[in-house]
Design an enzyme around this catalytic site. Structure first.
Site, PDB file in Angstrom:
ATOM      1  N   ASP A  89       2.052 -12.808  -9.549  1.00  0.00           N
ATOM      2  CA  ASP A  89       2.199 -12.386  -8.153  1.00  0.00           C
ATOM      3  C   ASP A  89       2.992 -13.478  -7.446  1.00  0.00           C
ATOM      4  OD1 ASP A  89       1.716 -10.960  -5.701  1.00  0.00           O
ATOM      5  OD2 ASP A  89       0.171 -12.415  -5.212  1.00  0.00           O
ATOM      6  N   SER A  90       3.375 -13.219  -6.201  1.00  0.00           N
ATOM      7  CA  SER A  90       4.064 -14.245  -5.412  1.00  0.00           C
ATOM      8  C   SER A  90       3.111 -15.383  -5.039  1.00  0.00           C
ATOM      9  CB  SER A  90       4.611 -13.622  -4.130  1.00  0.00           C
ATOM     10  OG  SER A  90       3.524 -13.167  -3.337  1.00  0.00           O
TER      11      SER A  90
ATOM     12  N   TYR B 148       7.263 -12.890  -1.096  1.00  0.00           N
ATOM     13  CA  TYR B 148       8.331 -12.070  -1.681  1.00  0.00           C
ATOM     14  C   TYR B 148       8.776 -10.975  -0.701  1.00  0.00           C
ATOM     15  CZ  TYR B 148       7.737 -13.460  -6.701  1.00  0.00           C
ATOM     16  OH  TYR B 148       7.706 -14.099  -7.913  1.00  0.00           O
TER      17      TYR B 148
ATOM     18  N   CYS C 259       1.616  -7.318  -8.099  1.00  0.00           N
ATOM     19  CA  CYS C 259       2.300  -7.486  -6.809  1.00  0.00           C
ATOM     20  C   CYS C 259       3.072  -6.203  -6.548  1.00  0.00           C
ATOM     21  CB  CYS C 259       3.251  -8.672  -6.923  1.00  0.00           C
ATOM     22  SG  CYS C 259       4.327  -8.894  -5.516  1.00  0.00           S
TER      23      CYS C 259
ATOM     24  N   THR D 129       5.309  -5.633  -4.233  1.00  0.00           N
ATOM     25  CA  THR D 129       6.712  -5.924  -3.912  1.00  0.00           C
ATOM     26  C   THR D 129       7.502  -6.184  -5.197  1.00  0.00           C
ATOM     27  OG1 THR D 129       5.820  -7.012  -1.952  1.00  0.00           O
ATOM     28  CG2 THR D 129       8.160  -7.303  -2.368  1.00  0.00           C
TER      29      THR D 129
ATOM     30  N   GLU E 177      -2.756 -17.017   1.752  1.00  0.00           N
ATOM     31  CA  GLU E 177      -2.287 -18.227   1.070  1.00  0.00           C
ATOM     32  C   GLU E 177      -2.939 -19.477   1.654  1.00  0.00           C
ATOM     33  OE1 GLU E 177      -0.301 -18.533  -1.738  1.00  0.00           O
ATOM     34  OE2 GLU E 177      -0.690 -16.382  -1.801  1.00  0.00           O
TER      35      GLU E 177
ATOM     36  N   CYS F 281      -0.463  -4.015  -0.690  1.00  0.00           N
ATOM     37  CA  CYS F 281      -0.052  -5.380  -1.064  1.00  0.00           C
ATOM     38  C   CYS F 281      -1.294  -6.050  -1.627  1.00  0.00           C
ATOM     39  CB  CYS F 281       0.446  -6.135   0.168  1.00  0.00           C
ATOM     40  SG  CYS F 281       0.629  -7.917  -0.105  1.00  0.00           S
TER      41      CYS F 281
ATOM     42  N   HIS G 151      -2.308  -8.997  -1.708  1.00  0.00           N
ATOM     43  CA  HIS G 151      -2.968 -10.024  -0.890  1.00  0.00           C
ATOM     44  C   HIS G 151      -4.013  -9.397   0.045  1.00  0.00           C
ATOM     45  CE1 HIS G 151       0.301 -12.739  -2.074  1.00  0.00           C
ATOM     46  NE2 HIS G 151      -0.356 -13.735  -1.516  1.00  0.00           N
TER      47      HIS G 151
HETATM   48  N1  DGL Z   1       1.134  -9.709  -3.104  1.00  0.00           N
HETATM   49  C1  DGL Z   1       2.403  -9.141  -2.971  1.00  0.00           C
HETATM   50  C2  DGL Z   1       2.429  -7.647  -2.895  1.00  0.00           C
HETATM   51  O1  DGL Z   1       1.564  -7.019  -3.450  1.00  0.00           O
HETATM   52  C3  DGL Z   1       3.513  -9.884  -2.311  1.00  0.00           C
HETATM   53  C4  DGL Z   1       3.339 -10.350  -0.941  1.00  0.00           C
HETATM   54  C5  DGL Z   1       4.484 -11.223  -0.537  1.00  0.00           C
HETATM   55  O2  DGL Z   1       4.718 -12.213  -1.232  1.00  0.00           O
HETATM   56  O3  DGL Z   1       5.140 -10.906   0.460  1.00  0.00           O
HETATM   57  O4  DGL Z   1       3.305  -7.048  -2.326  1.00  0.00           O
END
Ligand code: DGL
Length: 262
Positions: free
Chosen positions: A12-13, A44, A75, A77, A153, A185, A187
Site C-alpha cells: 500500500d502507499s 498516492y 490499495c 488507488t 499515517e 480507500c 486507509h
Molecule cells: N490506501 C490507499 C487506497 O486504498 C491509498 C491512499 C493514498 O495514498 O492516497 O487508495
C-alpha cells in the site's frame, strides 16, 4: 494442500493496507507475510497513474525477491493504476481492491449510496465501470476523503481533529440521503469508528477488506498454496517501509494485539 507456509506479499502507499492484512490473517493465520508500506511516496491519491505504476513494479520486484507466491495490492488507488499492467508483466497472481458498490447498492433502503475514496480511484476506469453497472438503480454520490490518509499515517484515529476532518467529507454524502457509505480507500477503515459516530446508527459503513480476504483464500486454494498442517497459528509478518516504519509498526502492533485476544 501445502505443508509449507506460502509467502503473501502485500503493499500500500502506507499503513492503509494493514486494514486488509487484518482481515486476511483471520482466515489465513498460518502463512508468512511481507507488508510493504510505500510511505516515502504517500499519499498516492493525487499522483499520476504512471508514477504509481513505476512504484508498483519496483515493489513487486522487491516482494518477488523476498519469495512472494502471491501479491495483494491492498490499495484502491494502486489497484486502479497498476493491477492490469502487473498482471500482464508478471506470472504470479495479484489480488486487488474493489470498492464495495455492489453490496451497498443491493442493500440500500434510501436508494442513495455514498462512496469515499481518493481522487485517483474515483477517476479510474475500474471504478467508473462498476459504478455504471448500478447507477440506473441507485443514486451514487462520491467524495474524496480529504485529509483521511494523512490522519491515519499520523496515527490519529479518533478525537476532535479526526471528527472534524471526517465530517467535512462525509456530511455532503449524508445530506444527499446516503444510507450506505462505501470505504473505497484502505486507509479509511481505521477511521470507521469516527465515520460511524458521525453517520449515526441508520447508516451502514462498508469495508471491502473481508471480501478481499475471502477472494485471496479462494485463489490460494485454487493454486493449492494454502498451508493446512498444524503449523503455527500466529502469522509471521515482516514489515518493510520505504520511509519511517514507526507509524505502520504501531498500527500493526495494535492489530496483532487484538488478533491474539480474539
Ligand atoms: N490506501 C490507499 C487506497 O486504498 C491509498 C491512499 C493514498 O495514498 O492516497 O487508495
Amino acid at each position: 494442500m501445502s505443508i509449507f507456509a506460502s509467502m503473501i506479499g502485500i503493499f500500500d502507499s502506507g499503513s492503509g493496507g494493514l486494514s486488509v492484512l487484518r482481515e486476511i490473517i483471520k482466515i489465513l493465520p498460518k502463512e508468512k507475510y511481507v507488508f510493504f508500506a510505500d510511505n516515502a511516496f504517500c499519499p498516492y491519491g493525487e499522483k499520476t497513474p504512471e508514477f504509481i505504476r513505476k512504484r508498483g513494479r519496483a515493489i513487486t520486484d522487491f516482494l518477488i525477491k523476498k519469495g512472494a507466491d502471491i501479491i495483494v495490492v491492498a490499495c484502491n488507488t494502486a489497484t486502479a493504476a497498476t493491477i492490469s499492467t502487473l498482471r500482464k508483466e508478471y506470472s504470479l497472481s495479484f489480488i486487488g481492491m474493489e470498492p464495495a458498490v455492489k453490496p451497498a447498492a443491493l442493500s440500500s433502503e434510501t436508494g442513495v449510496i455514498g462512496v469515499l475514496a481518493t481522487a485517483g480511484t474515483l477517476k479510474g476506469s475500474k471504478y467508473l465501470t462498476t459504478k455504471g453497472l448500478y447507477e440506473d438503480n441507485v443514486k451514487i454520490v462520491e467524495h474524496v476523503g480529504r485529509g483521511f490518509v494523512e490522519l491515519v499515517e499520523r496515527g490519529v484515529l479518533e478525537g476532535h481533529e479526526a471528527e472534524e476532518t471526517v465530517k467535512a467529507s462525509l456530511q455532503p454524502l449524508l445530506d444527499a440521503g446516503a444510507d450506505r457509505i462505501v470505504l473505497g480507500c484502505t486507509h479509511y477503515p481505521f477511521l470507521a469508528g469516527v465515520i460511524q459516530k458521525i453517520a449515526g446508527p441508520d447508516v451502514k459503513v462498508i469495508d471491502p477488506a473481508p471480501a478481499v480476504a475471502r477472494h485471496l483464500e479462494n485463489v490460494m486454494r485454487m493454486e493449492d498454496i494454502v498451508r493446512e498442517d498444524g503449523g503455527p497459528s500466529f502469522p509471521d509478518i515482516e514489515l518493510v517501509a520505504s520511509g519511517d516504519p514507526a507509524p505502520s509498526r504501531k498500527i500493526l502492533d495494535m492489530i496483532l494485539n487484538n488478533h491474539s485476544n480474539e
